[in-house]
Every structure is written in C-alpha cells, then in structure tokens.
Design an enzyme around this catalytic site. Structure first.
Site, PDB file in Angstrom:
ATOM      1  N   ASP A 140     -56.976 -19.369  37.623  1.00  0.00           N
ATOM      2  CA  ASP A 140     -57.827 -19.403  36.438  1.00  0.00           C
ATOM      3  C   ASP A 140     -57.233 -20.265  35.316  1.00  0.00           C
ATOM      4  O   ASP A 140     -57.906 -21.151  34.786  1.00  0.00           O
ATOM      5  CB  ASP A 140     -58.057 -17.967  35.942  1.00  0.00           C
ATOM      6  CG  ASP A 140     -58.908 -17.908  34.696  1.00  0.00           C
ATOM      7  OD1 ASP A 140     -60.132 -17.803  34.834  1.00  0.00           O
ATOM      8  OD2 ASP A 140     -58.345 -17.969  33.581  1.00  0.00           O
ATOM      9  N   VAL A 168     -62.873 -18.110  34.124  1.00  0.00           N
ATOM     10  CA  VAL A 168     -63.275 -19.044  35.180  1.00  0.00           C
ATOM     11  C   VAL A 168     -63.355 -18.316  36.518  1.00  0.00           C
ATOM     12  O   VAL A 168     -64.299 -18.515  37.298  1.00  0.00           O
ATOM     13  CB  VAL A 168     -62.312 -20.246  35.249  1.00  0.00           C
ATOM     14  CG1 VAL A 168     -62.655 -21.142  36.436  1.00  0.00           C
ATOM     15  CG2 VAL A 168     -62.380 -21.044  33.955  1.00  0.00           C
ATOM     16  N   ASP A 169     -62.379 -17.467  36.798  1.00  0.00           N
ATOM     17  CA  ASP A 169     -62.436 -16.664  38.024  1.00  0.00           C
ATOM     18  C   ASP A 169     -63.721 -15.841  38.083  1.00  0.00           C
ATOM     19  O   ASP A 169     -64.448 -15.852  39.086  1.00  0.00           O
ATOM     20  CB  ASP A 169     -61.238 -15.712  38.079  1.00  0.00           C
ATOM     21  CG  ASP A 169     -60.038 -16.310  38.804  1.00  0.00           C
ATOM     22  OD1 ASP A 169     -60.195 -17.365  39.444  1.00  0.00           O
ATOM     23  OD2 ASP A 169     -58.954 -15.719  38.728  1.00  0.00           O
ATOM     24  N   VAL A 170     -63.972 -15.095  37.035  1.00  0.00           N
ATOM     25  CA  VAL A 170     -65.120 -14.179  37.046  1.00  0.00           C
ATOM     26  C   VAL A 170     -66.433 -14.952  37.106  1.00  0.00           C
ATOM     27  O   VAL A 170     -67.339 -14.617  37.887  1.00  0.00           O
ATOM     28  CB  VAL A 170     -65.076 -13.247  35.818  1.00  0.00           C
ATOM     29  CG1 VAL A 170     -66.362 -12.434  35.708  1.00  0.00           C
ATOM     30  CG2 VAL A 170     -63.868 -12.316  35.897  1.00  0.00           C
TER      31      VAL A 170
END
Length: 428
Positions: A140, A168-170
């Site tokens: 991320d 960004v991950d989520v």
C-alpha cells in the site's frame, strides 16, 4: 438480503495481507463460500502488528471474516493436485501472487480454465500482469508513493505523508469485487469465464480522479495544501478555540451565509472573494480573515451556528470522537463477530445496507487450517485420504493451544469466552 446474494458461489482465495482479502471478505459478506488457502506458515498478514488478537494480528482478523480456512502446501505435488481439484469445482479464484507465480505452479488461468471454462479468475498484483513493472512487488505505502498520491497529502512544509489507513489496498479490493460481480453477470449470460487483471497502481490512479484530471487539463503539478480542496473554497479545516472543524461553504448561498453568521458581511463585497474560484486564488487572504474569527469561539459553538445556517461543517474527529458519533450506531457500521476464544471482535462492517448486514450472522477469521478437513471432505476426499495428507504435511490443521491463555496474554478484550468450540460456517 445481500448477506445471501452470492450463497451459490464458491471462491478459492489465494491472497494475503490487504487487497485480495478485502475482495474475498466482501464476497463472503454477500454469502459466497470463501475457502482461504494458506501455506503451512500462514499468510503474511497474520504477523503484521500490533495490534494482536491471540497470536494473529488484528489486521488479519479485520480482513478475513466469513471464510473457511484450508492450510495447503503448494510446494508439493500433492498440494498442487488438491488445488487443481478444488479449482475444477470452484466458481471464482482470487489470487495475489506476483505475476507468473501461479502459472509456474500450474495454477494459472490458462491451465485451470481448460477443466473449468466458466471459471472467473481474478489476479491482484502491485502493477498488473504485463508491462515493465509487472514483476515488481509493492504494498500500500509503496503504491501511495509511486502513484503520486503521496504528493498531494500533507501541507507545503511537511515531510511526505500518506493516508494511514491502507486506502489503496482496500480500494483495490473493492475494485476487484466490482469486476468480479460484473463478470458473474457476463459469465451467466455467455457461459464463459474470464481472467481479470486488477492492480494497486491502477486503483491508486483511479482514486485521484479529480486531482489527475485537473493536472491533465492545466499541466500544473498540484501543491500540498493540507485539508483544503484545490477546486473550491472555503472547503477546509479551521481551528476554533478548542479544536478543529471542517467547513464547506463554497457555493454562492453558503458563502454569503457564512459571512453573515461570522459577522463578516463586508467580505461579500470583496472582489477577491466573489466566486469560489477567486477564493481559491486568494485562499491565504481568505483563511487569514476567517481563521482569526473562528478562534474566537469553541468548536461546538461554531458547529451549532453553522448548522443553524445550513452551512456544511463537521468536527475533525479522532477515533474516540467517532465512537460517540450517533450515526455510527444508526448505520450499523461497527460490525462484530463472535469468537469462541476472544469474545466479540468489533470491526468496520459492510457499507451497503450496513445495519441489516450487521444484524446478520458472521463468522470470525479462521485459525490456520481450521476447516481443512471439512473443506476437503466437501470436495470428495475420504477421511483416510485426508488423514494421510495431514501426516505427509501437505494439509495443515490447527495447532492445539491454550486459547484462553492466548486471549488473556495478547488481547485486551473484556468479553473473552471460556469455550473454544468449533466456529465458522459448516460446509454442506
């Protein structure tokens, strides 16, 4: 009810840490049967703490509710054989290996789709399945930096900053879920699966829809301007006598009302502040005048005054403030799962029909290999075959632990329970 919308689908989850587990968690929230396939040592996210719940990180628990746990050694021929057998009967595969790894294991889309042409195969990577950065790893924070996102976070005199939540991950997990849901519809209509390429880099770019569009139009690299919106003003945080509040009063009517309630009516005739775009150009002067006045009253006083004039505003809340927010409970966005060893584990819930979803039954993140036996039984393996695979260390099962001692030692939770019975959804 969304909790059961996908209950006829089986998903094999070969993901770790954030983006992939977010995607499969969302599919599980909507009822899909998620089989989380982990290596014998467990996925990487289990060890990313603090905070801890038992011997696993809170991060792992927060990304992996509503899943069945299968521990499988993919470095063995038998492990690969099992994965192929499961894939032949699955509807969806989500994987977050570095591009090329699943192909080398014989578990790539091209191979698996030969036996299962309806398979929806979603690959989540840092930069995508092709291109000069395809083999680059990334997490991320790396993608927040490399995508330009970090360049617009913080103030002009601050060191580089990022969104502390792994945004960004989520977001990538939500992007992957969107693509999978669309492909489910397309596969049902056409009778053919597909390979979906989802990556953190593209998702981070998509997060910057407005900022990058502005740059592409004007060609000017944006400055870091803290809480302010670069396209409107006032639309930023101001300091009251005892805290900060966010104010958005940039359209004509609200700007005029703001001037009136702050006893600054003369600003309405100031040519520098006649429009939102002019106020953006003269933001420093505007902030100096408004900032002096905001410091004369408490945050709560200003919130009452501004809300009374229908001016958009909110306190700049920390998490303690958030827990007292009346809409949090009304929306049901603090979900919870009942863990037999650790009691109620609270976490953010599913954001659509969230109150209804929070009231539904959810299972906690699985311990490593928790459901290995029953998952394999459901795919046709006999008990004798399963026990042989366990003895060969191809398939893993949970290590016996004093779970109550673990709970007391590593979890600050007042609802620890004495019973360590089987948890999670049974496989039919």
């Amino acid at each position: 009810m969304l909790r059961k919308a996908l209950e006829d689908l089986t998903v094999l989850d070969f993901t770790h840490i954030g983006a992939g587990p977010t995607c499969t968690m969302l599919l599980g929230d909507m009822g899909a049967r998620i089989i989380k396939v982990e290596p014998p040592e467990g996925e990487l996210g289990r060890k990313l703490g603090p905070a801890w719940i038992g011997e696993d990180s809170a991060l792992y628990h927060g990304f992996n509710r509503n899943k069945l746990g299968l521990s499988l050694d993919l470095k063995t021929p038998s492990g690969i054989s099992i994965a192929k057998r499961l894939a032949a009967q699955a509807d969806i595969i989500v994987e977050s290996m570095r591009p090329g790894v699943m192909d080398r294991l014989g578990l790539g889309y091209g191979t698996l789709s030969e036996d299962n042409p309806n398979l929806i195969y979603c690959s989540i990577s840092a930069y995508g399945q092709s291109g000069p950065y395809a083999t680059h790893a990334g997490v991320d924070g790396i993608l927040q930096a490399d995508s330009g996102l970090m360049s617009i976070i913080g103030s002009a005199d601050s060191e580089p900053a990022k969104v502390q939540a792994p945004i960004v991950d989520v977001f990538t997990g939500y992007v992957a879920t969107t693509g999978i849901l669309a492909q489910i519809h397309k596969t049902a209509a056409e009778g053919r699966g597909a390979h979906l390429d989802v990556n953190l880099f593209s998702s981070a770019i998509a997060l910057q829809q407005v900022s990058l569009t502005n740059y592409l139009v004007e060609g000017t690299v944006p400055d870091r301007i803290g809480s302010a919106a670069p396209y409107s003003a006032p639309n930023e945080a101001f300091q009251a006598s005892d805290g900060w509040l966010m104010v958005a009063a940039y359209n004509g009517g609200r700007w005029e009302r703001l001037c009136d309630v702050m006893d600054l009516s003369d600003l309405k005739q100031d040519a520098r502040f006649a429009t939102s775009s002019l106020r953006v150009s003269h933001r420093a002067e505007m902030r100096e005048v408004l900032g002096r006045r905001f410091k004369e009253r408490s945050r709560q006083e200003w919130l009452e005054i501004l809300r009374g004039a229908d001016i958009l505003c909110a306190p700049v809340a920390d998490y303690d403030d958030l827990m007292r927010h009346p809409q949090l409970a009304a929306n049901g966005m603090l979900s919870g799962v009942d863990h037999p060893a650790f009691g109620k584990i609270r976490m953010p819930g599913f954001p659509i029909n969230s109150a209804e979803m929070a009231a539904a039954d959810h299972s906690p993140a699985p311990s490593l290999g928790q459901h290995s036996r029953e998952v394999l039984e459901s795919f046709g393996y006999t008990k004798r075959e399963i026990e042989a695979l366990i003895q060969q260390n191809v398939v893993g099962i949970p290590i016996e632990r004093n779970m109550k001692a673990v709970a007391v030692g590593r979890l600050n939770n007042t609802d620890a329970r004495q019973q360590a019975a089987h948890f999670g959804r049974k496989v039919s």
